[in-house]
Design a protein around this motif. Structure first.
Motif: not given
Lengths: 459, 459
Positions: B235-237, B304-306, B228-232
């Motif tokens: 973790l939201s995955s 879907q969550n980037r 992922y590019e970023n932690r958010h």
């Protein structure tokens, strides 16, 4: 007690929630224990219905101060008399405490003690998630499920109630409100008081709210009935399933007479034509293909172990019907039951244990219907009333069966608990030092011995 | 102590198994706790190596009588100083107690306290079954795993150590040998002393033997790295995976700098080229097809969550390599670590909690490497030595991170335990009454306070 209690209790919970009329408390005086062994309720009782932990705390402080026994009460679905108020005192019904909040992001639910299992399961399902526990009686309340560490048929894959409970709000008999755990999967801060309260059967603290872990719904399920000519073939299939196939949702064992009788009791019919005994296996996986694939492999393993042609139920209606028959055995037999036992043994000992019970059956010329959770070694044996209205005869049979279980490495109760009818028998499977530790723990939590006291006090 | 202890101890265990030479007990004086916070061992110590529960009982009776502290010792892999002998007394090493018996019919293993996790996992695997626990350090011994309620990455699907333990043989400080539970999945006979001993960190009883539940082997596994590019986004995955896909074996969270540094430390390379942070997901199912199908769905949910292009490892070698990198983070950072924290929060709070920790990082101008078990909310935060050799500065940072965890509904330790370095901080997440109950329980089990006493006595 009425004169002493009504005013102080009404001051705590409000005037509509204190009941003294014996007629209006009939539903709070018994549980589902068979009548012949069921403890008698005391004569002088006051029923109170608090709405939150603070009110519970005030009631318990009052009771502790005046040394008045308090009997916490959930759905009254117990089978060991655990909630029956056997001494003059207060019945503390949790029915008004029915808040429920689902946290889908954390796959947890925060639920108050008075919520029924039926409501819990339905609300969780509506939120798209799954609460697996299935102890059989949907009227059980959450507080009771935790207090008795309820089990049931889905314990095989998901474990007993203990495995779901991540947080507990409970009130000590001395009034302090404990908040243990949280929405947490891991938690190692000191001795696990939460685990100690789970299964303490309302003798250490009154459980007012809990946090339970939830799961994703299975994509598909199926129920297989695997008929066998004889019990040995059926039960010796179970380790093979567990070693080779993994964990189905449930593996239940039933016998022809009992299951057909239960089906008639429900106005249904038992779908299997052949065989004398059956494994009922519930398969739950992510997709219909996976369910089919697992079921096929499972049926192969069983057929190599002499299972007859399996029945495969896929529609929700057919599956529900089979589960309903399985779950209603106790109620179908209840009117003629003197006691239902709940022995648990190592899974591989089931065959041997049932054979030994069968010998008793022949020798004593009684019928001892047997069924149970084959996947987890938990066996229910009915001692029927034709064993005699004579309670001594029932007790002699029961003790013989207990000894068989203990010699096989088992215990006298796997899921129903000690309640008030098995306290005298705990010495059969606990050492003196263990009982001494338990009594000391009871004294720490409940120094005035007001919380769900037993006539034969063990713990 | 040497003069007082050697003869009586040799009379119990034989002359080859009592060590007084300080040089020869170096490996028994520390654990894996980072040096800056690691407690100092006492000066006057005798090491004894019993071979069975009876010998342990005799040693403990002797120690209780003479009020000599006893420090039970397993693999010494703890991260909280729990086994370090901080007072003059006896080190009780369980290394000679290494019996192991697999019961394939019951899917259980009976194993003595001194068996290492590596031996246990290998023997179980050779018997065609699976013991899932993976706390990271294979040198841990069974007694310690139970005493600390060990966790690790596979707790997501199979739970922490508590979920496996079905029976315990343990010796009380006063010498009584308890035999709790059995090869049983259900067991409701009185208060659950077994659960109380699990996680009691060697302060209530010495665990000498346990019965653990085993599982069928998965037919196939795969390890996915989701960059992922970023932690958010990463973790939201996690809640989405848990809600939609069910339970993988593990979902771990790591960040680029730390994981690449660890790979270099091992002489490996981290396989992902893109992304700044990663979920590592281990999928285990019955067949390769099912693993592929679940992995595909899982990757879809994450993309879907980037999530960026996922990496899919299928060979045992590639999977082992990824797991080894993940499991070695602590050791790669250890020499520069002042303390490794073990906070646990509700899974959905991870993103928020890490953001707050990042603010501290900026504000205090320190590096705080973070990784953890994203599926179960258990986060390890390193306070590095560049925060200063000044222990006060470390403590201030640690307390701020603890407060963040607690405010998010978490606790200060999820799996490493309280040990001897966190006793003073338990008050941050336990109420006074809870600590009082714990102290009373300690007194019941260990009236002479000889078993693994803490300098700052909490429990």
């Amino acid at each position: 007690l009425e004169r002493l209690l009504v005013n102080p209790l009404e001051a705590i919970v409000g005037s509509g929630y204190v009941v003294t009329d014996r007629e209006k408390m009939q539903n709070y005086l018994a549980d589902e224990t068979a009548k012949i062994v069921r403890p008698k309720p005391a004569n002088d009782l006051v029923l109170v219905k608090p709405s939150n932990a603070r009110e519970v705390s005030e009631i318990l402080q009052f009771a502790s101060k005046h040394r008045i026994p308090v009997f916490p009460r959930g759905g009254g679905t117990g089978l060991a008399g655990g909630s029956i108020p056997t001494q003059d005192g207060i019945i503390l019904s949790m029915e008004r405490m029915n808040g429920l909040e689902i946290d889908t992001a954390n796959l947890m639910v925060v639920v108050e003690a008075g919520v029924t299992l039926e409501t819990l399961s339905n609300k969780v399902s509506q939120a798209g998630l799954f609460f697996p526990l299935h102890p059989g009686d949907q009227n059980a309340q959450v507080g009771g499920l935790v207090a008795t560490n309820a089990g049931g048929s889905r314990a095989l894959r998901y474990g007993v109630m203990r495995n779901y409970v991540k947080g507990i709000e409970a009130v000590l008999p001395t009034g302090e409100i404990l908040n243990l755990g949280g929405k947490l999967h891991k938690n190692n801060v000191g001795y696990d008081l939460l685990q100690l309260i789970i299964g303490s059967e309302g003798t250490l603290a009154v459980i007012t709210k809990v946090i339970l872990r939830l799961y994703a719904k299975s994509g598909a399920t199926a129920t297989l009935i695997l008929p066998y000519e004889n019990r040995h073939d059926a039960l010796s299939s179970v380790p093979k399933i567990l070693q080779q196939i993994g964990l189905p949702l449930a593996i239940e064992y039933v016998e022809k007479d009992v299951v057909e009788r239960t089906a008639r009791h429900l106005g249904e019919h038992w779908p299997a034509k052949s065989g004398n005994c059956y494994l009922i296996v519930i398969v739950a996986e992510e997709s219909r293909e996976q369910v089919l694939s697992q079921s096929t492999r499972l049926a192969e393993v069983c057929q190599q172990n002499r299972a007859l042609e399996p029945l495969y139920a896929e529609s929700k209606r057919d599956q529900d019907r089979i589960l309903a028959i399985r779950s209603s055995i106790y109620f179908a037999l209840k009117s003629e039951t003197a006691d239902i036992l709940d022995i648990t043994v190592p899974t591989a000992e089931l065959d041997n244990v049932i054979s030994l019970i069968e010998e008793i059956q022949k020798e004593a010329n009684v019928i001892l219907p047997i069924f149970g959770h084959a996947g987890d070694g938990n066996l229910h044996v009915h001692i029927m009333r034709d064993a005699g209205e004579d309670i001594n005869r029932v007790e002699i049979l029961r003790d013989r069966i207990y000894r068989i279980a203990i010699e096989a490495g088992g215990v006298i109760t796997g899921e129903h608990g000690v309640g008030k009818i098995r306290t005298g028998k705990l010495g059969m499977c606990l050492a003196g030092k263990e009982m001494e530790l338990m009594k000391s723990i009871k004294r720490i939590f409940d120094p005035n011995n007001v919380l769900n006291p037993r006539t034969k006090i063990l713990v």
